[in-house]
Enzyme design. Structure first.
Site, PDB file in Angstrom:
ATOM      1  N   SER A  32      27.160   5.028  -7.167  1.00 16.68           N
ATOM      2  CA  SER A  32      27.144   6.104  -6.170  1.00 16.68           C
ATOM      3  C   SER A  32      26.504   5.727  -4.841  1.00 16.68           C
ATOM      4  CB  SER A  32      26.438   7.336  -6.746  1.00 16.68           C
ATOM      5  OG  SER A  32      27.277   7.985  -7.662  1.00 16.68           O
TER       6      SER A  32
ATOM      7  N   LYS B 111      28.592   6.321  -1.842  1.00 18.03           N
ATOM      8  CA  LYS B 111      28.640   7.608  -1.147  1.00 18.03           C
ATOM      9  C   LYS B 111      27.990   7.531   0.242  1.00 18.03           C
ATOM     10  CE  LYS B 111      28.758  10.703  -5.193  1.00 18.03           C
ATOM     11  NZ  LYS B 111      28.691   9.764  -6.323  1.00 18.03           N
TER      12      LYS B 111
ATOM     13  N   SER C 294      24.410  13.615  -5.827  1.00 15.43           N
ATOM     14  CA  SER C 294      25.377  12.567  -6.172  1.00 15.43           C
ATOM     15  C   SER C 294      26.659  13.177  -6.742  1.00 15.43           C
ATOM     16  CB  SER C 294      24.776  11.575  -7.173  1.00 15.43           C
ATOM     17  OG  SER C 294      25.456  10.339  -7.105  1.00 15.43           O
TER      18      SER C 294
END
Length: 465
Positions: free
Chosen positions: A115, A118, A301
């Site tokens: 993640s 991101k 997340s």
């Protein structure tokens, strides 16, 4: 610990305690009063619960004259912290002001970011869409009398109830949209049942990315992507696991139909799909801003919201709003910002695909860009980075005796997959230098949790350097 760090730590603790105690005081204090106001004792002003948060005094701006960490000492500490037999670590640490490299352990090797990817999606979304932009979910008059079209505008954080102007999730509510629609129909003299259709043609292509493991899909890590969804593509607010709606647009429409019934507008027939949502707008609700949604997806997340944001970037950039188009669009925006993507492989935009590859150095470059542009739209991403020991996906970490000193200081994006654990962000160290870092654990035989103590220890060492 240096003076600056002590002052900043104290200030953060003041804020954290105030944020917790002020609402509690305001809610509990009336319950303690006698029922007869005439018998209530006069409470001294100093004991009254505060109604506003006071600013922090004594915190000075960072000084360019603050000394850099000793690279040799930092290297010794980080090498020891990242000595790990159950997988591989790469890491990169730099001074934000000068860009000077302070530590690198395979820092230019491409690794799976989970993640941490991101960070790229958030940066591109804020740059392309604009921090203050909102997404509409609207109801338009259908081409056939008695037909309403629910038109998706890219809000994946809708709520079934009324709009909550103070929230990011549920800022726009279907109950509010239904009430507005009922009022518009009544004003137009429309009576009788209505037939409901969906226009979710904003996105194209497969709703699931072929790069995602179906085990992750079945476990509820992600769901098919649509341009409108309840609660980030979930069945209820706050749900973090378990089955998700396989057609979020239909789930929204069904919840909206129920809300219409409550608002006095019965529906009839089967909900259908159309691309004719171009009639007169009867009602609409607006999402939280892009900045608020981006900060939410970073703090929590959220895979679904990240993928929706990326497809909105594709729409804005004139690309096909598909998996492929979204990846292409995000990369194009990042390239326009001067962020190097040589050797970077992006299969999706949330980091769930194991085919995603990027180096710790490149993640540090993204964080460094955000820090350097804190006053711009892109810099709004910084507000979504979890705070060690306090918020988001870092709320339960940095609590042990070795790492607790870094709680409240480290702000970073987490990343976890079955064999991956990563952390990228920034910290003001004990001497008052702003340092940016990325630590990436891959091929973790014991899973992501096995590497978190080492990662958190390394981040604490950076904070104390």
């Amino acid at each position: 610990m240096g003076r600056t760090s002590k002052v900043v730590t104290g200030g953060l603790l003041v804020l954290a305690l105030a944020a917790v105690t002020v609402p509690a005081g305001l809610n509990l204090y009336p319950a303690l009063l006698p029922r007869d106001a005439a018998t209530a004792a006069v409470v001294p002003a100093a004991q009254l619960a505060p109604t506003t948060l006071q600013g922090i005094s004594g915190v000075s701006a960072l000084s360019a004259a603050a000394p850099l960490p000793d690279p040799a000492a930092l290297t010794a500490g980080l090498d020891a912290a990242l000595a790990f037999d159950g997988g591989t670590f790469s890491a990169y640490v730099a001074d934000a002001a000068t860009g000077k490299v302070l530590y690198s352990k395979d820092g230019d090797a491409a690794r799976t970011p989970a993640s941490n990817l991101k960070l790229l999606t958030a940066t591109a979304a804020l740059k392309s869409l604009g921090a203050n932009t909102r997404m509409d979910t609207s109801v338009v008059q259908g081409s056939v009398p008695g037909t309403l079209v629910l038109k998706a505008g890219g809000d994946s954080m809708l709520a079934a109830g009324e709009s909550d102007p103070q929230a990011a999730m549920g800022h726009a509510g279907l109950a509010t949209l239904a009430q507005k629609t009922a009022a518009a129909l009544a004003a137009a003299g429309t009576t009788g049942p209505v037939k409901l259709a969906i226009d979710d043609s904003l996105f194209t292509g497969p709703a699931l990315n072929p790069g995602w493991d179906m085990g992750d899909v079945d476990a509820g890590e992600i769901a098919p992507i649509y341009p409108m969804a309840l609660y980030g593509g979930r069945t209820s607010p706050g749900s973090t696991s378990g089955p998700r709606p396989q057609d979020s647009a239909v789930a929204v429409a069904e919840a909206f139909a129920a809300a219409l019934e409550k608002a006095g507008v019965p529906t009839t027939g089967t909900i259908t799909r159309t691309t004719a949502g171009t009639g007169t707008v009867l009602a609409k609700v607006e999402s939280a801003t892009v900045a608020q949604q981006v900060q939410y997806l970073l703090a929590e997340s959220d895979n679904y919201v990240a993928e929706v944001m990326a497809r909105l970037v594709a729409v804005k950039q004139g690309q096909e709003a598909s998996n492929t188009g979204a990846v292409t669009a995000v990369r194009a925006v990042l390239a326009s910002l001067g962020l190097p993507l040589d050797g970077v492989s992006t299969v999706d935009n949330c980091g769930l695909a194991v085919g995603d590859l990027i180096s710790a150095h490149q993640l540090v470059q993204v964080v460094s860009f955000l820090v350097a542009h804190a006053g711009t739209d892109e810099g709004q991403a910084l507000g979504g980075l979890p705070i060690a020991g306090l918020t988001g996906t870092l709320g339960a970490r940095f609590t042990g005796p070795v790492t607790a000193a870094a709680a409240g200081l480290v702000r970073a994006k987490t990343g976890t997959l079955h064999t991956v654990s990563t952390l990228s962000g920034y910290v003001v160290n004990s001497e008052g230098r702003l340092l940016v870092f990325s630590i990436m654990g891959n091929k973790l035989a014991g899973g992501p949790a096995s590497a978190m103590p080492s990662i958190d220890t390394a981040a604490a060492i950076i904070a104390k350097s």
